[in-house]
Design a protein around this motif. Structure first.
Motif, PDB file in Angstrom:
ATOM      1  N   TYR A   1       0.882  -1.162   0.000  1.00  0.00           N
ATOM      2  CA  TYR A   1       0.000   0.000   0.000  1.00  0.00           C
ATOM      3  C   TYR A   1       0.918   1.209   0.000  1.00  0.00           C
ATOM      4  O   TYR A   1       1.898   1.241   0.739  1.00  0.00           O
ATOM      5  CB  TYR A   1      -0.851   0.054   1.276  1.00  0.00           C
ATOM      6  N   PHE A   2       0.628   2.181  -0.842  1.00  0.00           N
ATOM      7  CA  PHE A   2       1.418   3.411  -0.799  1.00  0.00           C
ATOM      8  C   PHE A   2       0.522   4.600  -1.069  1.00  0.00           C
ATOM      9  O   PHE A   2      -0.577   4.478  -1.609  1.00  0.00           O
ATOM     10  CB  PHE A   2       2.614   3.384  -1.754  1.00  0.00           C
ATOM     11  N   ASN A   3       1.016   5.767  -0.673  1.00  0.00           N
ATOM     12  CA  ASN A   3       0.306   7.022  -0.864  1.00  0.00           C
ATOM     13  C   ASN A   3       1.116   7.901  -1.800  1.00  0.00           C
ATOM     14  O   ASN A   3       2.343   7.933  -1.724  1.00  0.00           O
ATOM     15  CB  ASN A   3       0.128   7.753   0.473  1.00  0.00           C
ATOM     16  N   SER A   4       0.401   8.606  -2.653  1.00  0.00           N
ATOM     17  CA  SER A   4       1.077   9.555  -3.542  1.00  0.00           C
ATOM     18  C   SER A   4       0.344  10.890  -3.481  1.00  0.00           C
ATOM     19  O   SER A   4      -0.851  10.954  -3.211  1.00  0.00           O
ATOM     20  CB  SER A   4       1.111   9.033  -4.976  1.00  0.00           C
ATOM     21  N   VAL A   5       1.096  11.936  -3.739  1.00  0.00           N
ATOM     22  CA  VAL A   5       0.549  13.294  -3.775  1.00  0.00           C
ATOM     23  C   VAL A   5       1.043  13.959  -5.050  1.00  0.00           C
ATOM     24  O   VAL A   5       2.223  13.852  -5.390  1.00  0.00           O
ATOM     25  CB  VAL A   5       1.003  14.127  -2.552  1.00  0.00           C
ATOM     26  N   ILE A   6       0.133  14.631  -5.742  1.00  0.00           N
ATOM     27  CA  ILE A   6       0.501  15.428  -6.901  1.00  0.00           C
ATOM     28  C   ILE A   6       0.037  16.856  -6.651  1.00  0.00           C
ATOM     29  O   ILE A   6      -1.113  17.086  -6.284  1.00  0.00           O
ATOM     30  CB  ILE A   6      -0.107  14.891  -8.206  1.00  0.00           C
TER      31      ILE A   6
END
Length: 156
Positions: A90-95
């Motif tokens: 599971y990972f989180n990304s931000v743009i």
């Protein structure tokens, strides 16, 4: 102006996005480069008061690109977690999308160099020495956050 997030059930809150931007050490800054091609470069950064700050050489691809177009995006992915009973992370990304420019005020530039230095170097004395030696040979770039989205993903 910005598309709605297609997978809205995976959307992170603004607070979660800001936490990721505060804690992660690097991301990819993307600008419009030579011939209209995207130019993405991995960079260190610091977040403060609605802006992302980056250091840059006085000349080069980044500076040429932002002189042609001040629109930018910046992407960060956290380290992710893998449950013991699962093979996938599971990972989180931000743009982040916004407009970027060179910090012109010398006092502001030094303040942001100090913030960047202290994020990555535990020695304040070394940071101050580095600023004394090198501040005149770099720019600080400021990206004003205009739009931000984050997403939690399960890799499978």
């Amino acid at each position: 102006m910005f598309r709605p997030m297609r997978r809205f059930k995976q959307r992170l809150t603004d607070e979660e996005c800001l936490r990721i931007l505060q804690s992660e050490p690097r991301g990819v800054l993307s600008l419009i480069g030579d011939g209209g091609y995207p130019y993405g470069v991995p960079v260190n950064f610091v977040l403060d008061d609605g802006y992302l700050y980056f250091h840059s050489a006085l000349s080069g691809h980044k500076i040429d690109a932002l002189s042609g177009c001040d629109k930018a995006s910046f992407c960060v992915i956290d380290k992710g977690t893998k449950p013991d009973d699962d093979w996938a992370y599971y990972f989180n990304s931000v743009i982040v999308f916004g407009r970027i420019g060179i910090v012109e005020d010398d006092g502001e530039k030094i303040r942001r160099l100090r913030m960047l230095g202290l994020k990555y170097n535990p020695s304040a004395a070394e940071v101050e020495e580095d600023i004394r030696k090198n501040a005149a040979r770099c720019h600080i770039l400021a990206l004003k956050i205009g739009h931000m989205t984050g997403k939690r993903v399960h890799e499978r």
